[in-house]
Write an enzyme that holds these catalytic residues in place. Structure first.
Site, PDB file in Angstrom:
ATOM      1  N   HIS A  37      -4.384   1.017   7.423  1.00 20.51           N
ATOM      2  CA  HIS A  37      -3.068   1.662   7.496  1.00 20.51           C
ATOM      3  C   HIS A  37      -3.000   2.857   6.527  1.00 20.51           C
ATOM      4  O   HIS A  37      -2.563   3.946   6.902  1.00 20.51           O
ATOM      5  CB  HIS A  37      -1.994   0.606   7.180  1.00 20.51           C
ATOM      6  CG  HIS A  37      -0.584   1.093   7.197  1.00 20.51           C
ATOM      7  ND1 HIS A  37       0.357   0.655   8.113  1.00 20.51           N
ATOM      8  CD2 HIS A  37       0.071   1.987   6.397  1.00 20.51           C
ATOM      9  CE1 HIS A  37       1.513   1.274   7.872  1.00 20.51           C
ATOM     10  NE2 HIS A  37       1.377   2.071   6.835  1.00 20.51           N
ATOM     11  N   GLU A  38      -3.473   2.635   5.289  1.00 19.43           N
ATOM     12  CA  GLU A  38      -3.425   3.720   4.280  1.00 19.43           C
ATOM     13  C   GLU A  38      -4.422   4.830   4.612  1.00 19.43           C
ATOM     14  O   GLU A  38      -4.120   6.008   4.447  1.00 19.43           O
ATOM     15  CB  GLU A  38      -3.686   3.171   2.872  1.00 19.43           C
ATOM     16  CG  GLU A  38      -2.687   2.137   2.381  1.00 19.43           C
ATOM     17  CD  GLU A  38      -1.233   2.497   2.642  1.00 19.43           C
ATOM     18  OE1 GLU A  38      -0.870   3.683   2.568  1.00 19.43           O
ATOM     19  OE2 GLU A  38      -0.457   1.580   2.958  1.00 19.43           O
ATOM     20  N   GLN A  91       2.840   9.846   1.255  1.00 23.93           N
ATOM     21  CA  GLN A  91       4.161   9.219   1.230  1.00 23.93           C
ATOM     22  C   GLN A  91       4.985   9.607   0.006  1.00 23.93           C
ATOM     23  O   GLN A  91       6.178   9.311  -0.052  1.00 23.93           O
ATOM     24  CB  GLN A  91       4.018   7.693   1.306  1.00 23.93           C
ATOM     25  CG  GLN A  91       3.486   7.235   2.652  1.00 23.93           C
ATOM     26  CD  GLN A  91       3.348   5.741   2.693  1.00 23.93           C
ATOM     27  OE1 GLN A  91       2.376   5.191   2.199  1.00 23.93           O
ATOM     28  NE2 GLN A  91       4.335   5.061   3.247  1.00 23.93           N
ATOM     29  N   GLY A 145       0.838  -1.200   0.000  1.00 24.47           N
ATOM     30  CA  GLY A 145       0.000   0.000   0.000  1.00 24.47           C
ATOM     31  C   GLY A 145       0.867   1.242   0.000  1.00 24.47           C
ATOM     32  O   GLY A 145       2.029   1.207   0.421  1.00 24.47           O
ATOM     33  N   CYS A 177       6.044  -0.105   7.054  1.00 22.64           N
ATOM     34  CA  CYS A 177       5.610   1.085   6.322  1.00 22.64           C
ATOM     35  C   CYS A 177       6.793   1.550   5.478  1.00 22.64           C
ATOM     36  O   CYS A 177       7.918   1.606   5.976  1.00 22.64           O
ATOM     37  CB  CYS A 177       5.194   2.168   7.312  1.00 22.64           C
ATOM     38  SG  CYS A 177       4.673   3.707   6.520  1.00 22.64           S
ATOM     39  N   LEU A 178       6.526   1.868   4.220  1.00 18.36           N
ATOM     40  CA  LEU A 178       7.623   2.279   3.327  1.00 18.36           C
ATOM     41  C   LEU A 178       8.276   3.575   3.803  1.00 18.36           C
ATOM     42  O   LEU A 178       9.389   3.882   3.387  1.00 18.36           O
ATOM     43  CB  LEU A 178       7.101   2.426   1.894  1.00 18.36           C
ATOM     44  CG  LEU A 178       6.600   1.114   1.247  1.00 18.36           C
ATOM     45  CD1 LEU A 178       5.981   1.400  -0.117  1.00 18.36           C
ATOM     46  CD2 LEU A 178       7.724   0.095   1.121  1.00 18.36           C
ATOM     47  N   HIS A 182      -2.918   7.082   7.019  1.00 17.30           N
ATOM     48  CA  HIS A 182      -1.952   7.997   6.358  1.00 17.30           C
ATOM     49  C   HIS A 182      -2.673   9.230   5.808  1.00 17.30           C
ATOM     50  O   HIS A 182      -2.168  10.342   5.900  1.00 17.30           O
ATOM     51  CB  HIS A 182      -1.279   7.312   5.166  1.00 17.30           C
ATOM     52  CG  HIS A 182      -0.001   6.591   5.493  1.00 17.30           C
ATOM     53  ND1 HIS A 182       1.106   7.221   6.007  1.00 17.30           N
ATOM     54  CD2 HIS A 182       0.359   5.294   5.321  1.00 17.30           C
ATOM     55  CE1 HIS A 182       2.077   6.333   6.166  1.00 17.30           C
ATOM     56  NE2 HIS A 182       1.658   5.146   5.759  1.00 17.30           N
TER      57      HIS A 182
HETATM   58 ZN    ZN Z   1       2.580   3.358   5.770  1.00 22.77          ZN
END
Ligand code: ZN
Length: 183
Positions: free
Chosen positions: A149-150, A50, A45, A107-108, A153
């Site tokens: 999670h997204e 991000q 995701g 998480c990226l 964000h």
């Molecule tokens: Zn993340």
């Protein structure tokens, strides 16, 4: 085009995403670049924050995680979720249902960190697709976790905010290191 993924410490990650009123070419191009960026980074995701753009857009692809299956229902009917991936959600609204379940997350924007996060096991998602049409589905498994999670964000909330004290303490040193490198 592969975009740069911003890391913890970058202010975009704490910005609440602006609602997208019209899905235009610019938004479709951003989504396309986010798909490519997510695939390149081997993520499941990615939120627009991000890549430094605080708007209500995220992309998901939970296909390549065979040990953590996803389930998806549309109109109450189980569907093959592979057919819907990769998935872009514009202005998603997420209703969380079911008991909390603990699961590992990374998480990226936090390279090298993973931690257990408790989240409701299922979600009902209402959003808009890249063609501007409404999307509604139910999800369980990894997709339900990834959507939450997204969605977080998009509101400036990060997975480290949802850790219990023990997990938060365990990753604290690494979180601080990333923040120091990126602020
Ligand atoms: Zn993340």
């Amino acid at each position: 085009m592969i975009l740069e993924i911003v890391k913890y410490g970058h202010p975009a990650l704490r910005a609440k995403g602006k609602r997208i009123e019209v899905v235009n070419e610019k938004i479709r191009k951003l989504a396309e670049d986010m798909f490519a960026t997510m695939k390149d980074a081997e993520g499941v995701g990615l939120a627009a924050q991000q890549v430094g753009v605080p708007v209500q857009l995220c992309v998901l692809d939970t296909r390549d995680v065979p040990n953590r299956p996803s389930r998806m229902k549309i109109d109450g009917k189980e569907i093959n979720f592979d057919d819907c991936m990769p998935l872009a959600l514009v202005n998603p609204e997420v209703e969380k249902i079911g008991p909390l379940v603990l699961g590992g997350e990374g998480c990226l924007s936090f390279p090298g960190i993973s931690a257990d996060v408790a989240r409701p096991e299922a979600v009902v998602v209402k959003a808009m697709g890249l063609d501007g049409s409404p999307i509604e589905f139910e999800a369980k498994g990894l997709l339900a976790r990834a959507v939450q999670h997204e969605h977080d964000h998009l509101h400036g909330i990060l997975f480290i905010d949802r850790l219990n004290k023990k997990e938060r303490d365990r990753v604290d040193r690494d979180v601080r290191r990333i923040a120091a490198q990126n602020s």
